[in-house]
Design a protein around this motif. Structure first.
Motif, PDB file in Angstrom:
ATOM      1  N   THR A 158     -14.468  19.149  58.934  1.00  0.00           N
ATOM      2  CA  THR A 158     -13.394  18.336  58.381  1.00  0.00           C
ATOM      3  C   THR A 158     -12.424  19.288  57.707  1.00  0.00           C
ATOM      4  O   THR A 158     -12.801  20.006  56.769  1.00  0.00           O
ATOM      5  N   PHE A 202      -8.734  20.364  55.844  1.00  0.00           N
ATOM      6  CA  PHE A 202      -7.666  19.903  54.968  1.00  0.00           C
ATOM      7  C   PHE A 202      -6.564  20.968  54.925  1.00  0.00           C
ATOM      8  O   PHE A 202      -6.798  22.106  54.499  1.00  0.00           O
ATOM      9  N   TYR A 236      -4.027  13.970  54.308  1.00  0.00           N
ATOM     10  CA  TYR A 236      -4.236  13.357  52.992  1.00  0.00           C
ATOM     11  C   TYR A 236      -2.901  13.152  52.266  1.00  0.00           C
ATOM     12  O   TYR A 236      -1.877  13.747  52.604  1.00  0.00           O
ATOM     13  N   CYS A 269      -9.510  12.894  50.999  1.00  0.00           N
ATOM     14  CA  CYS A 269     -10.323  13.884  51.702  1.00  0.00           C
ATOM     15  C   CYS A 269     -11.806  13.544  51.636  1.00  0.00           C
ATOM     16  O   CYS A 269     -12.547  13.726  52.620  1.00  0.00           O
ATOM     17  N   THR A 283     -14.128  12.730  54.903  1.00  0.00           N
ATOM     18  CA  THR A 283     -15.355  13.475  55.170  1.00  0.00           C
ATOM     19  C   THR A 283     -16.534  12.538  55.362  1.00  0.00           C
ATOM     20  O   THR A 283     -17.374  12.742  56.259  1.00  0.00           O
ATOM     21  N   GLY A 331      -5.472  22.795  50.453  1.00  0.00           N
ATOM     22  CA  GLY A 331      -6.492  22.155  51.275  1.00  0.00           C
ATOM     23  C   GLY A 331      -7.874  22.694  50.986  1.00  0.00           C
ATOM     24  O   GLY A 331      -8.869  21.972  51.061  1.00  0.00           O
ATOM     25  N   MET A 344      -9.162  20.895  48.068  1.00  0.00           N
ATOM     26  CA  MET A 344      -9.755  19.619  48.476  1.00  0.00           C
ATOM     27  C   MET A 344     -11.182  19.826  48.992  1.00  0.00           C
ATOM     28  O   MET A 344     -12.086  19.038  48.692  1.00  0.00           O
TER      29      MET A 344
END
Length: 306
Positions: free
Chosen positions: A76, A78, A111, A126, A130, A155, A158
């Protein structure tokens, strides 16, 4: 070691542009998307955009699959933003390379950004994305037991927050976290790297402080652990971490400090510092040779954790 000549040329060209903090966020976002749209995009097996439920409404994600086989690790991701700019479109190239080099499914998350969505909207989005990825990993060709969170700059902030929140919630369990020049602390006081690398290296100190000011509406939130992960009291029990820092980056010192805190807490941590790179260099994967090398090295380490 001097800044890599390929990056020095980019910094020199950008010097003619108006300072980030003097431009409207919407204009900046459009400019970054136009700029990154010119980058070459490697083909991956399958790319799909979706909307998924989030705490403030739907969140856009983009799913990259290396092929249509099942059982891949799932990242995942960011994107970087200074909390204000960029998107899954500006980070399309880095996610494609990560998908191919790591041979993993990558879920890139759009996001919420300040000023429209200030703290804690980003971490909340975030975390929700996830959890969605963990719950739906099998349906997108992934293995829910092989989950990674990753991100660059804000990111990466995050990613650190999501990793800690999931630890505290008892899951979903993560195999690793991949943190590329993370923002880990509100700059009060600012570390030495803000003075040494806050001008003439790309991201400036004034631009970073501008992003913080738009992101943090309530002054008491500046040192909240979800905003400044370096202030978290207990970092033990977090997943293994691969942390990248760059010498010509004002975030250099806080990235190194966060990696040191992880090591002190007993977390399996690799800190990799690039002496001739600047903030944002990983976005030049496929263009700057050192960025390609960094992606290969990081993916090799991550592969040992999944």
């Amino acid at each position: 070691m001097p800044l890599h000549p390929q990056l020095q040329a980019i910094v020199d060209a950008a010097a003619a542009l108006p300072p980030m903090e003097t431009v409207l966020p919407a204009t900046l976002r459009a400019g970054y998307e136009a700029q990154t749209a010119r980058l070459a995009r490697p083909d991956v097996g399958h790319v799909e955009d979706r909307m998924i439920p989030g705490p403030r409404g739907d969140v856009r994600i983009r799913i990259y699959r290396p092929d249509m086989q099942d059982g891949h690790a799932v990242v995942t991701y960011f994107h970087g933003s200074a909390f204000v700019i960029c998107s899954i479109d500006t980070h399309d190239v880095i996610c494609r390379h990560l998908c191919l080099v790591l041979n993993a499914v990558v879920v890139s998350v759009d996001y919420g950004l300040a000023p429209e969505a200030p703290f804690p909207a980003g971490p909340d989005d975030c975390e929700a994305a996830t959890i969605w990825t963990a719950e739906n990993a099998t349906s997108i060709g992934g293995d829910p037991a092989r989950l990674i969170v990753a991100g660059d700059s804000a990111g990466a902030t995050m990613a650190t927050v999501v990793a800690r929140r999931l630890r505290d919630a008892g899951g979903p369990n993560l195999a690793a976290q991949f943190l590329i020049y993370p923002v880990t602390d509100y700059p009060d006081p600012a570390p030495a790297s803000y003075q040494e690398r806050g001008q003439g290296c790309g991201l400036t100190a004034s631009a970073m402080c501008w992003g913080w000011d738009l992101y943090i509406r309530n002054q008491e939130d500046r040192f909240h652990p979800d905003a400044s992960p370096l202030r978290v009291a207990d970092l033990s029990g977090l997943p293994p971490a691969y942390v990248i820092t760059a010498e010509y980056d004002l975030l250099r010192d806080e990235g190194k400090a966060y990696a040191a805190r992880l090591l002190q807490a007993g977390v399996d941590t690799a800190l990799v510092h690039y002496d001739d790179m600047n903030h944002g260099f990983m976005g030049m994967v496929g263009v700057v040779d050192r960025a390609d090398q960094a992606m290969i090295a990081a993916s090799g380490w991550l592969a040992t954790k999944i």
